[in-house]
Design a protein around this motif. Structure first.
Motif, mmCIF file in Angstrom:
data_model
loop_
_atom_site.group_PDB
_atom_site.id
_atom_site.type_symbol
_atom_site.label_atom_id
_atom_site.label_comp_id
_atom_site.label_asym_id
_atom_site.label_seq_id
_atom_site.Cartn_x
_atom_site.Cartn_y
_atom_site.Cartn_z
ATOM 1 N N TYR A 47 103.689 -36.125 26.153
ATOM 2 C CA TYR A 47 104.949 -35.640 26.713
ATOM 3 C C TYR A 47 104.711 -34.892 28.021
ATOM 4 O O TYR A 47 105.396 -35.128 29.011
ATOM 5 C CB TYR A 47 105.659 -34.746 25.700
ATOM 6 C CG TYR A 47 106.964 -34.197 26.193
ATOM 7 C CD1 TYR A 47 108.077 -35.019 26.347
ATOM 8 C CD2 TYR A 47 107.088 -32.858 26.526
ATOM 9 C CE1 TYR A 47 109.269 -34.520 26.811
ATOM 10 C CE2 TYR A 47 108.280 -32.344 26.984
ATOM 11 C CZ TYR A 47 109.366 -33.179 27.130
ATOM 12 O OH TYR A 47 110.553 -32.679 27.593
ATOM 13 N N CYS A 48 103.721 -33.975 28.016
ATOM 14 C CA CYS A 48 103.427 -33.193 29.227
ATOM 15 C C CYS A 48 101.986 -32.702 29.163
ATOM 16 O O CYS A 48 101.681 -31.737 28.457
ATOM 17 C CB CYS A 48 104.394 -32.022 29.354
ATOM 18 S SG CYS A 48 104.092 -31.027 30.846
ATOM 19 N N SER A 49 101.126 -33.348 29.894
ATOM 20 C CA SER A 49 99.708 -32.999 29.861
ATOM 21 C C SER A 49 99.454 -31.587 30.379
ATOM 22 O O SER A 49 98.575 -30.891 29.889
ATOM 23 C CB SER A 49 98.889 -34.005 30.658
ATOM 24 O OG SER A 49 99.280 -34.012 32.016
ATOM 25 N N ARG A 50 100.237 -31.136 31.329
ATOM 26 C CA ARG A 50 100.048 -29.788 31.879
ATOM 27 C C ARG A 50 100.393 -28.727 30.827
ATOM 28 O O ARG A 50 99.686 -27.743 30.665
ATOM 29 C CB ARG A 50 100.910 -29.611 33.133
ATOM 30 C CG ARG A 50 100.802 -28.252 33.796
ATOM 31 C CD ARG A 50 99.432 -27.931 34.296
ATOM 32 N NE ARG A 50 99.081 -28.788 35.400
ATOM 33 C CZ ARG A 50 98.007 -28.670 36.138
ATOM 34 N NH1 ARG A 50 97.155 -27.690 35.900
ATOM 35 N NH2 ARG A 50 97.744 -29.500 37.092
ATOM 36 N N ALA A 51 101.481 -28.948 30.089
ATOM 37 C CA ALA A 51 101.858 -28.000 29.034
ATOM 38 C C ALA A 51 100.775 -27.955 27.953
ATOM 39 O O ALA A 51 100.445 -26.878 27.438
ATOM 40 C CB ALA A 51 103.200 -28.386 28.431
ATOM 41 N N TRP A 52 100.238 -29.109 27.595
ATOM 42 C CA TRP A 52 99.153 -29.150 26.600
ATOM 43 C C TRP A 52 97.959 -28.347 27.111
ATOM 44 O O TRP A 52 97.381 -27.567 26.384
ATOM 45 C CB TRP A 52 98.747 -30.594 26.325
ATOM 46 C CG TRP A 52 97.613 -30.703 25.353
ATOM 47 C CD1 TRP A 52 97.704 -30.766 24.002
ATOM 48 C CD2 TRP A 52 96.213 -30.719 25.673
ATOM 49 N NE1 TRP A 52 96.454 -30.822 23.451
ATOM 50 C CE2 TRP A 52 95.512 -30.796 24.444
ATOM 51 C CE3 TRP A 52 95.485 -30.669 26.849
ATOM 52 C CZ2 TRP A 52 94.131 -30.819 24.387
ATOM 53 C CZ3 TRP A 52 94.109 -30.697 26.779
ATOM 54 C CH2 TRP A 52 93.442 -30.775 25.568
ATOM 55 N N TRP A 53 97.602 -28.535 28.372
ATOM 56 C CA TRP A 53 96.447 -27.840 28.961
ATOM 57 C C TRP A 53 96.661 -26.328 28.930
ATOM 58 O O TRP A 53 95.781 -25.575 28.542
ATOM 59 C CB TRP A 53 96.249 -28.351 30.382
ATOM 60 C CG TRP A 53 95.069 -27.767 31.077
ATOM 61 C CD1 TRP A 53 93.758 -28.084 30.899
ATOM 62 C CD2 TRP A 53 95.100 -26.750 32.085
ATOM 63 N NE1 TRP A 53 92.981 -27.331 31.730
ATOM 64 C CE2 TRP A 53 93.766 -26.500 32.473
ATOM 65 C CE3 TRP A 53 96.121 -26.038 32.698
ATOM 66 C CZ2 TRP A 53 93.434 -25.579 33.439
ATOM 67 C CZ3 TRP A 53 95.787 -25.116 33.656
ATOM 68 C CH2 TRP A 53 94.452 -24.888 34.018
ATOM 69 N N TYR A 54 97.869 -25.880 29.343
ATOM 70 C CA TYR A 54 98.160 -24.448 29.327
ATOM 71 C C TYR A 54 98.053 -23.878 27.911
ATOM 72 O O TYR A 54 97.523 -22.804 27.697
ATOM 73 C CB TYR A 54 99.565 -24.156 29.868
ATOM 74 C CG TYR A 54 99.660 -24.144 31.367
ATOM 75 C CD1 TYR A 54 98.740 -23.453 32.144
ATOM 76 C CD2 TYR A 54 100.679 -24.812 32.029
ATOM 77 C CE1 TYR A 54 98.825 -23.431 33.516
ATOM 78 C CE2 TYR A 54 100.773 -24.789 33.405
ATOM 79 C CZ TYR A 54 99.849 -24.100 34.143
ATOM 80 O OH TYR A 54 99.944 -24.089 35.501
#
Length: 88
Positions: free
Chosen positions: A18-25
């Motif tokens: 869905y959102c790789s950046r949100a997962w990373w954060y």
């Protein structure tokens, strides 16, 4: 050196999709989840910081306009003085 292996859950894969950046954060940087008390406090601080910055930008624009106006007035006065001295 022993390398720590981490289990990645199916829900994490969906979150990453869905959102790789949100997962990373959330999973690498370890930021709190949205909606938590800590996150709401950070959001309020961010809103206040942006409001302060907006006021600073507006003030600097106003001061710039006043400065340009004063410069033009000074040039006009200087021109009048020079014209009066030349006319003598």
């Amino acid at each position: 050196m022993v390398e720590e292996r981490r289990v990645i859950r199916a829900s994490e894969i969906g979150e990453y999709g869905y959102c790789s950046r949100a997962w990373w954060y959330r999973h690498i940087v370890k930021l709190p989840a949205p909606g938590s008390a800590e996150q709401r406090g950070r959001l309020a601080m961010g809103r206040e910081a942006h409001a302060r910055h907006g006021r600073s930008v507006a003030l600097s624009g106003m001061l710039r306009a006043v400065g340009i106006g004063l410069l033009l007035c000074g040039l006009a006065i200087l021109s009048i003085i020079l014209l009066l001295n030349i006319a003598r």
